[in-house]
Write a protein that holds these residues in place. Sequence first.
Motif, PDB file in Angstrom:
ATOM      1  N   ALA A 198       0.819  -1.206   0.000  1.00  0.00           N
ATOM      2  CA  ALA A 198       0.000   0.000   0.000  1.00  0.00           C
ATOM      3  C   ALA A 198       0.856   1.261   0.000  1.00  0.00           C
ATOM      4  CB  ALA A 198      -0.936  -0.005   1.217  1.00  0.00           C
ATOM      5  N   VAL A 199       1.914   1.264   0.823  1.00  0.00           N
ATOM      6  CA  VAL A 199       2.796   2.439   0.889  1.00  0.00           C
ATOM      7  C   VAL A 199       3.504   2.649  -0.447  1.00  0.00           C
ATOM      8  CG1 VAL A 199       4.854   3.412   1.981  1.00  0.00           C
ATOM      9  CG2 VAL A 199       3.116   2.287   3.382  1.00  0.00           C
ATOM     10  N   MET A 200       4.028   1.570  -1.038  1.00  0.00           N
ATOM     11  CA  MET A 200       4.727   1.687  -2.314  1.00  0.00           C
ATOM     12  C   MET A 200       3.788   2.146  -3.426  1.00  0.00           C
ATOM     13  SD  MET A 200       7.952   1.130  -1.954  1.00  0.00           S
ATOM     14  CE  MET A 200       8.378   0.963  -3.698  1.00  0.00           C
ATOM     15  N   LYS A 201       2.567   1.617  -3.458  1.00  0.00           N
ATOM     16  CA  LYS A 201       1.615   2.022  -4.491  1.00  0.00           C
ATOM     17  C   LYS A 201       1.254   3.497  -4.338  1.00  0.00           C
ATOM     18  CE  LYS A 201      -1.626  -0.464  -6.178  1.00  0.00           C
ATOM     19  NZ  LYS A 201      -1.081  -0.728  -7.519  1.00  0.00           N
ATOM     20  N   SER A 202       1.064   3.938  -3.101  1.00  0.00           N
ATOM     21  CA  SER A 202       0.751   5.344  -2.859  1.00  0.00           C
ATOM     22  C   SER A 202       1.905   6.239  -3.303  1.00  0.00           C
ATOM     23  CB  SER A 202       0.453   5.565  -1.374  1.00  0.00           C
ATOM     24  OG  SER A 202       0.240   6.936  -1.097  1.00  0.00           O
ATOM     25  N   ALA A 203       3.140   5.829  -2.992  1.00  0.00           N
ATOM     26  CA  ALA A 203       4.311   6.625  -3.373  1.00  0.00           C
ATOM     27  C   ALA A 203       4.446   6.717  -4.882  1.00  0.00           C
ATOM     28  CB  ALA A 203       5.568   6.017  -2.761  1.00  0.00           C
ATOM     29  N   VAL A 204       4.252   5.594  -5.577  1.00  0.00           N
ATOM     30  CA  VAL A 204       4.384   5.585  -7.033  1.00  0.00           C
ATOM     31  C   VAL A 204       3.262   6.378  -7.686  1.00  0.00           C
ATOM     32  CG1 VAL A 204       4.245   4.089  -9.064  1.00  0.00           C
ATOM     33  CG2 VAL A 204       5.716   3.449  -7.145  1.00  0.00           C
ATOM     34  N   SER A 205       2.038   6.211  -7.182  1.00  0.00           N
ATOM     35  CA  SER A 205       0.888   6.902  -7.772  1.00  0.00           C
ATOM     36  C   SER A 205       1.023   8.410  -7.659  1.00  0.00           C
ATOM     37  CB  SER A 205      -0.410   6.437  -7.097  1.00  0.00           C
ATOM     38  OG  SER A 205      -0.629   5.063  -7.315  1.00  0.00           O
ATOM     39  N   THR A 206       1.418   8.908  -6.494  1.00  0.00           N
ATOM     40  CA  THR A 206       1.565  10.352  -6.325  1.00  0.00           C
ATOM     41  C   THR A 206       2.751  10.882  -7.125  1.00  0.00           C
ATOM     42  OG1 THR A 206       2.838   9.997  -4.283  1.00  0.00           O
ATOM     43  CG2 THR A 206       0.470  10.382  -4.066  1.00  0.00           C
ATOM     44  N   ALA A 207       3.812  10.061  -7.274  1.00  0.00           N
ATOM     45  CA  ALA A 207       4.961  10.481  -8.072  1.00  0.00           C
ATOM     46  C   ALA A 207       4.570  10.651  -9.534  1.00  0.00           C
ATOM     47  CB  ALA A 207       6.104   9.476  -7.934  1.00  0.00           C
ATOM     48  N   ARG A 208       3.681   9.812 -10.024  1.00  0.00           N
ATOM     49  CA  ARG A 208       3.229   9.942 -11.406  1.00  0.00           C
ATOM     50  C   ARG A 208       2.449  11.241 -11.619  1.00  0.00           C
ATOM     51  NH1 ARG A 208       4.197   5.946 -14.588  1.00  0.00           N
ATOM     52  NH2 ARG A 208       4.619   3.826 -13.850  1.00  0.00           N
ATOM     53  N   LYS A 227       6.690  11.135  -1.261  1.00  0.00           N
ATOM     54  CA  LYS A 227       6.679   9.802  -0.661  1.00  0.00           C
ATOM     55  C   LYS A 227       7.756   8.921  -1.274  1.00  0.00           C
ATOM     56  CE  LYS A 227       1.764   9.820   0.569  1.00  0.00           C
ATOM     57  NZ  LYS A 227       0.455   9.153   0.372  1.00  0.00           N
ATOM     58  N   LEU A 228       7.943   9.013  -2.588  1.00  0.00           N
ATOM     59  CA  LEU A 228       8.977   8.224  -3.231  1.00  0.00           C
ATOM     60  C   LEU A 228      10.357   8.688  -2.780  1.00  0.00           C
ATOM     61  CD1 LEU A 228       8.783   5.850  -5.159  1.00  0.00           C
ATOM     62  CD2 LEU A 228       9.130   7.420  -7.071  1.00  0.00           C
ATOM     63  N   ALA A 229      10.499   9.993  -2.540  1.00  0.00           N
ATOM     64  CA  ALA A 229      11.772  10.513  -2.032  1.00  0.00           C
ATOM     65  C   ALA A 229      12.049  10.004  -0.625  1.00  0.00           C
ATOM     66  CB  ALA A 229      11.750  12.044  -2.041  1.00  0.00           C
ATOM     67  N   ALA A 230      10.991   9.827   0.162  1.00  0.00           N
ATOM     68  CA  ALA A 230      11.170   9.291   1.510  1.00  0.00           C
ATOM     69  C   ALA A 230      11.687   7.860   1.465  1.00  0.00           C
ATOM     70  CB  ALA A 230       9.847   9.345   2.281  1.00  0.00           C
ATOM     71  N   ILE A 231      11.214   7.071   0.497  1.00  0.00           N
ATOM     72  CA  ILE A 231      11.721   5.712   0.315  1.00  0.00           C
ATOM     73  C   ILE A 231      13.200   5.759  -0.042  1.00  0.00           C
ATOM     74  CG2 ILE A 231      11.493   3.590  -1.021  1.00  0.00           C
ATOM     75  CD1 ILE A 231       9.069   4.101   0.702  1.00  0.00           C
ATOM     76  N   ARG A 232      13.569   6.701  -0.908  1.00  0.00           N
ATOM     77  CA  ARG A 232      14.966   6.838  -1.305  1.00  0.00           C
ATOM     78  C   ARG A 232      15.845   7.204  -0.109  1.00  0.00           C
ATOM     79  NH1 ARG A 232      14.810  11.306  -4.091  1.00  0.00           N
ATOM     80  NH2 ARG A 232      13.626  10.303  -5.758  1.00  0.00           N
TER      81      ARG A 232
END
Length: 431
Positions: free
Chosen positions: A347-357, A363-368
């Motif tokens: 769920a977290v990864m999908k949310s990060a990818v969706s908002t990045a698109r 959120k994707l930067a937080a993963i990085r």
Amino acid sequence: MSKRAGSADMPLHGGRVPAWLGQRMTRLGAVIVEAIILEYGRDEFLRRLAHPFWFQSFGAVMGMDWHSSGITTSVLGALKRGLAPLSGELGIHVCGGRGKHSRATPSELTAIGERTGLDGSSLARSSRLVAKVDSAAVQDGFELYLHSFIVANDGRWVVVQQGMNGSRKQARRYHWLSEGLESFVEAPHAAIEGRDQGKIVNLTDRRALSSRQGQLDLLHRMGPDGILRELSRVAPRDTAAPLPIAQPLLPHLVMPDHHDVRPDDIVTRRLYGALAAAADRGPEDFAELLLVPGIGARTVRSLAMVAEIVHGAPCRFSDPARFSLAHGGKDRHPFPVPTKVYDKTIAVMKSAVSTARLGHDEKLAAIRRLDEQARRLERTATGPSFEALINEERNRSHEYGGRSVFGWEPPIGPEWKDQGRSLETCKNSKS
């Protein structure tokens, strides 16, 4: 020339991936691929697939048996299912598979060519050539049973195929990468995985050029019938044949036969770095996330390992077993799959990818940043012993929705609970 990434040994395991895990692997695998393509592009994703160390780690983080041949089948199957609906958007197509699915690869590639404008016939020819080289030109005692062809919209591709040696209960995986490929018959592999099974006839080695040419000359001069007659004459004297030249040494990853994960199977400092990064960055980068019921520090620890799969350098995947500590394993090694944690990670990864698109990459930067912090902290981070870490995970397995091929994990009574050091004591050392 094409790049060699090394070799590895894999024990040959049977069995099937249960549906409850296969469905999760499909979702997590697809969203990790999306993240890699967003951050680094399609070419980098293809290079990752051609790297045997990364490939094994990728399967381990998804809850498969961390060391076995089954990772190849399950990962490629998950990617085929998960990326099919995204193929138009991502420009990545996964064809083939195991058994009858491998034989359907040429027709699948032809169909993709019709949809995308690629030369499907040329891709199908490449698929057949790759299979022929690894089944005939490289005679290493392994019979191919899996062939997967992953192609991008620009025509670049990767092939991952696997053979088995039933008598030795071993599997060998072969990686091909079209980038830099100049010849199908001269040192074309990106990597060959598997234990040395004795003498290998490798006609793709550059040193075998004269042998390949000699075979063609012999065929033209004598014809098939003449060659058979000549073979019948010289067969009794084959003991005098010269020994083949030794193969060049490559980086070698040995996947052990034991099913359980042991301390020697992981690089402890990297593990502690991931745990410390989760404790350090989690409250700061995921403060809002941690307020959501069901999402807590345990999910952030899994995200730290997923982050490394997305961002890690090739040298960091020498210990695939470490990535099994993200979501366990279907056979309870190193612990049952924590399905609640797994679902929250997706769920977290999908949310990060969706908002990045949509142009919002916070959120994707937080993963990085999780991956960056793990690498900074691993030199100084400390934590519980490996045994204490595994014991605590198993003690809390019921709480995390622990599940394996043996069923759901029951709650553990107080009399069985481990008294080892808690994970909450994993902190960064100030030394």
